[in-house]
Design an enzyme around this catalytic site. Structure first.
Site, mmCIF file in Angstrom:
data_model
loop_
_atom_site.group_PDB
_atom_site.id
_atom_site.type_symbol
_atom_site.label_atom_id
_atom_site.label_comp_id
_atom_site.label_asym_id
_atom_site.label_seq_id
_atom_site.Cartn_x
_atom_site.Cartn_y
_atom_site.Cartn_z
ATOM 1 C CE LYS A 111 1.485 -89.773 -18.257
ATOM 2 N NZ LYS A 111 0.866 -90.606 -17.260
ATOM 3 N NE ARG A 148 -2.881 -93.434 -14.181
ATOM 4 C CZ ARG A 148 -4.072 -93.767 -14.688
ATOM 5 N NH1 ARG A 148 -4.151 -94.422 -15.822
ATOM 6 N NH2 ARG A 148 -5.185 -93.429 -14.064
ATOM 7 C CD GLU A 149 5.153 -86.827 -14.902
ATOM 8 O OE1 GLU A 149 5.168 -86.294 -16.025
ATOM 9 O OE2 GLU A 149 6.176 -87.113 -14.277
ATOM 10 C CG LEU A 206 -1.952 -105.453 -22.706
ATOM 11 C CD1 LEU A 206 -2.959 -106.577 -22.912
ATOM 12 C CD2 LEU A 206 -0.532 -106.032 -22.699
ATOM 13 N NE ARG A 256 10.886 -84.932 -15.404
ATOM 14 C CZ ARG A 256 10.476 -85.085 -14.141
ATOM 15 N NH1 ARG A 256 11.357 -85.209 -13.171
ATOM 16 N NH2 ARG A 256 9.197 -85.118 -13.856
ATOM 17 C CB CYS A 306 7.934 -93.193 -13.052
ATOM 18 S SG CYS A 306 7.365 -91.653 -12.332
ATOM 19 C CE LYS A 333 6.265 -95.612 -7.451
ATOM 20 N NZ LYS A 333 5.242 -94.683 -7.862
ATOM 21 C CD GLU A 387 0.653 -90.768 -4.648
ATOM 22 O OE1 GLU A 387 0.523 -90.389 -3.481
ATOM 23 O OE2 GLU A 387 -0.281 -91.296 -5.287
HETATM 24 C C1 UGA Z 1 3.845 -94.335 -13.778
HETATM 25 C C2 UGA Z 1 2.806 -95.283 -13.143
HETATM 26 O O1 UGA Z 1 1.775 -95.566 -14.088
HETATM 27 C C3 UGA Z 1 2.210 -94.666 -11.900
HETATM 28 O O2 UGA Z 1 1.312 -95.580 -11.287
HETATM 29 C C4 UGA Z 1 3.351 -94.329 -10.928
HETATM 30 O O3 UGA Z 1 2.871 -93.718 -9.749
HETATM 31 C C5 UGA Z 1 4.318 -93.382 -11.612
HETATM 32 O O4 UGA Z 1 4.837 -94.022 -12.794
HETATM 33 C C6 UGA Z 1 5.428 -93.070 -10.652
HETATM 34 O O5 UGA Z 1 6.173 -93.969 -10.288
HETATM 35 O O6 UGA Z 1 5.487 -91.944 -10.148
HETATM 36 P P1 UGA Z 1 3.732 -92.172 -15.365
HETATM 37 O O7 UGA Z 1 5.216 -92.311 -15.504
HETATM 38 O O8 UGA Z 1 3.172 -90.836 -15.051
HETATM 39 O O9 UGA Z 1 3.176 -93.157 -14.192
HETATM 40 O O10 UGA Z 1 3.111 -92.623 -16.734
HETATM 41 P P2 UGA Z 1 2.298 -93.865 -17.336
HETATM 42 O O11 UGA Z 1 0.926 -93.433 -17.660
HETATM 43 O O12 UGA Z 1 2.444 -95.058 -16.503
HETATM 44 O O13 UGA Z 1 3.093 -94.072 -18.714
HETATM 45 C C7 UGA Z 1 4.477 -94.403 -18.726
HETATM 46 C C8 UGA Z 1 4.961 -94.610 -20.138
HETATM 47 O O14 UGA Z 1 4.430 -95.818 -20.678
HETATM 48 C C9 UGA Z 1 4.578 -93.515 -21.127
HETATM 49 O O15 UGA Z 1 5.708 -93.204 -21.924
HETATM 50 C C10 UGA Z 1 3.484 -94.123 -21.970
HETATM 51 O O16 UGA Z 1 3.422 -93.597 -23.267
HETATM 52 C C11 UGA Z 1 3.934 -95.587 -21.984
HETATM 53 N N1 UGA Z 1 2.833 -96.550 -22.239
HETATM 54 C C12 UGA Z 1 1.820 -96.677 -21.341
HETATM 55 C C13 UGA Z 1 2.857 -97.337 -23.379
HETATM 56 O O17 UGA Z 1 3.789 -97.244 -24.209
HETATM 57 N N2 UGA Z 1 1.846 -98.234 -23.585
HETATM 58 C C14 UGA Z 1 0.827 -98.378 -22.714
HETATM 59 O O18 UGA Z 1 -0.057 -99.220 -22.970
HETATM 60 C C15 UGA Z 1 0.812 -97.587 -21.570
#
Ligand code: UGA
Length: 430
Positions: free
Chosen positions: A321, A155-156, A251, A328, A261, A205, A152
């Site tokens: 985020k 994204r949350e 970025l 978590r 995750c 994944k 999967e």
């Molecule tokens: C992430 C992946 O993006 C999903 O594709 C994947 O399905 C999911 O993990 C999973 O394995 O279940 P998620 O953890 O919901 O999704 O959140 P993201 O939107 O990816 O953000 C992760 C973290 O990175 C957040 O703390 C966010 O603030 C940080 N982030 C994201 C940054 O610091 N900079 C960015 O440019 C993007």
């Protein structure tokens, strides 16, 4: 349409089950937490996820979605059973697969006719083999089955959108038999479907999440160089991102990645790589940069305030985020813990995560608005880039603070505007 069961009603399971029903499949969602099942049966939703509640309500009413506490009931109903249970980290970074194993055993015991058992939980490569072996062992009726890996990528915070409009669907199989059915399940979603072997699907994944984390650590490392050289990280990211081979997404420099995750998946990937004979030093450095980025930010707060002890600090944003109530592995929690250790008085506000944060934070003041969290504060710290924070009335914010100091861990404001408004404004990489 297909008859499906989803075992586990966490983020992935509940959203997946609801979206399968939304496109017309008949879905039973199963969970062994009977309180949660009762809540769902009564129309409640245990998580905050935009759009989810309406979809659940609509499909329950249409008779396409129901909830059960019994795996056997789910298996009886379904042509395809999806395993969506947690795969938490163990202290050494490897994955605890005991939930997957237990559920697999129960599914195996309940299979009567041909059944496709799909692993959707994030697992290390080669887990599919173990799942198949377990089903063979506990499937006393000798019923036919196939194991499929179908990771999967939701994204949350935008899980419903990610599920309804996916970039790709990955289907890992060890024979052709389940392919037609799996394609039929996903046909309504109108996305490219990749059919591959099970280990490749499992790897896609871990490799994807690790690559995204790598992008974040790369830009965060650059932010340090920007600060030391007078460059601006936003312009650097923009200039890099316009190259189609690189892309602007992921970025955004800031406090680093968190959540349930990336931290877990990186550790797991490093661990399984090691077992397969590869020392994934690159990813270890990604982790180290992420940890240092947070420490650097805390040090900025300390350097700015000189003495942190007994000072009132407002914190905006608690979730890891925006658009989620999930705290978590939230960088915000780590920043708060570090400041509390120094003796700061913390007052916090988050648009959605207050209840979840109450379960883990102690000794902080929970405020009803962002302005309340800023009131009387010697500094305001921004930890999560909720879009509503961008809309704040900055004049009003300054007027309620004791000192107009804003430390922005997510670069949500324009430095020139903040300066013009009389703030001492410290952000990341600019
Ligand atoms: C992430 C992946 O993006 C999903 O594709 C994947 O399905 C999911 O993990 C999973 O394995 O279940 P998620 O953890 O919901 O999704 O959140 P993201 O939107 O990816 O953000 C992760 C973290 O990175 C957040 O703390 C966010 O603030 C940080 N982030 C994201 C940054 O610091 N900079 C960015 O440019 C993007």
């Amino acid at each position: 349409m297909a008859k499906l069961s989803v075992i586990g009603t966490g983020y992935v399971g509940l959203v997946t089950g609801a979206c399968f029903a939304e496109v017309g499949h008949h879905v039973v969602c199963v969970d062994n937490d009977l309180k949660k099942v009762a809540m769902l049966q009564a129309g409640g939703i245990p998580i905050y996820e935009p759009g989810l509640e309406e979809i659940v309500r609509r499909n329950v009413a249409a008779g396409r979605l129901r909830f059960s506490g019994e795996i056997a009931e789910g298996v009886r109903h379904a042509e395809v059973v999806f395993i969506c249970v947690p795969t938490p980290p163990r202290p050494d970074g490897s994955v605890d697969l005991s939930f997957v194993e237990r559920v697999t055993r129960e599914i195996a015991g309940a299979i009567r006719g041909y059944c496709i058992v799909v692993d959707k939980s994030t697992v290390p490569v080669k887990t599919g083999e173990k799942v198949a072996e377990t089903i063979r062992r506990y499937n006393k009726n000798g019923a036919d089955f196939d194991v499929v890996s179908n990771p999967e990528f939701l994204r949350e915070g935008c899980a419903v959108r990610d599920l309804m409009k996916p970039d790709r669907i990955v289907i890992g199989v060890s024979s052709d038999r389940p392919v037609g059915m799996m394609k039929a399940v996903y046909e309504p979603f109108d996305a490219p479907i990749i059919v591959t072997d099970i280990p490749s699907a499992e790897l896609i994944k871990h490799a994807s999440n690790s690559f995204l984390a790598l992008k974040i650590s790369y830009i965060n490392a650059l932010s340090v160089i920007c600060e030391a050289s007078g460059a601006n990280i936003e312009d650097v990211a923009h200039g890099m991102g316009l190259d189609k081979r690189i892309g602007r997404a992921f970025l955004n420099a800031g406090l680093g990645y968190g959540g349930s995750c990336f931290p877990k998946d990186l550790s797991a990937f490093i661990h399984i790589a090691e077992q397969l004979g590869f020392d994934f030093k690159l990813l270890k450095e990604v982790q180290a940069i992420n940890a240092r980025q947070l420490q650097r930010f805390v040090k900025k707060i300390q350097d700015t305030l000189w003495i942190v002890k007994d000072k009132t600090i407002g914190v905006l944003g608690l979730s890891f985020k925006p658009d989620t109530d999930d705290v978590r592995h939230s960088p915000a929690m780590d920043v708060i813990a570090a400041l509390q250790k120094e003796g700061a008085k913390i007052q916090v506000f988050d648009p959605k995560a207050m209840d979840k944060a109450r379960e883990v934070l102690s000794g902080v003041t929970f405020c009803a608005t962002a302005y309340e969290a800023a009131t009387g504060a010697e500094a305001l710290v921004i930890c999560t880039d909720w879009s509503e924070f961008r809309q704040l009335d900055l004049e009003k914010l300054r007027s309620v603070m004791t000192q107009p100091i804003v430390l922005d861990g997510r670069n949500i404001f324009d430095p020139a505007t903040m300066k013009r408004l009389g703030f001492e404004y410290i952000s990341i990489g600019r």
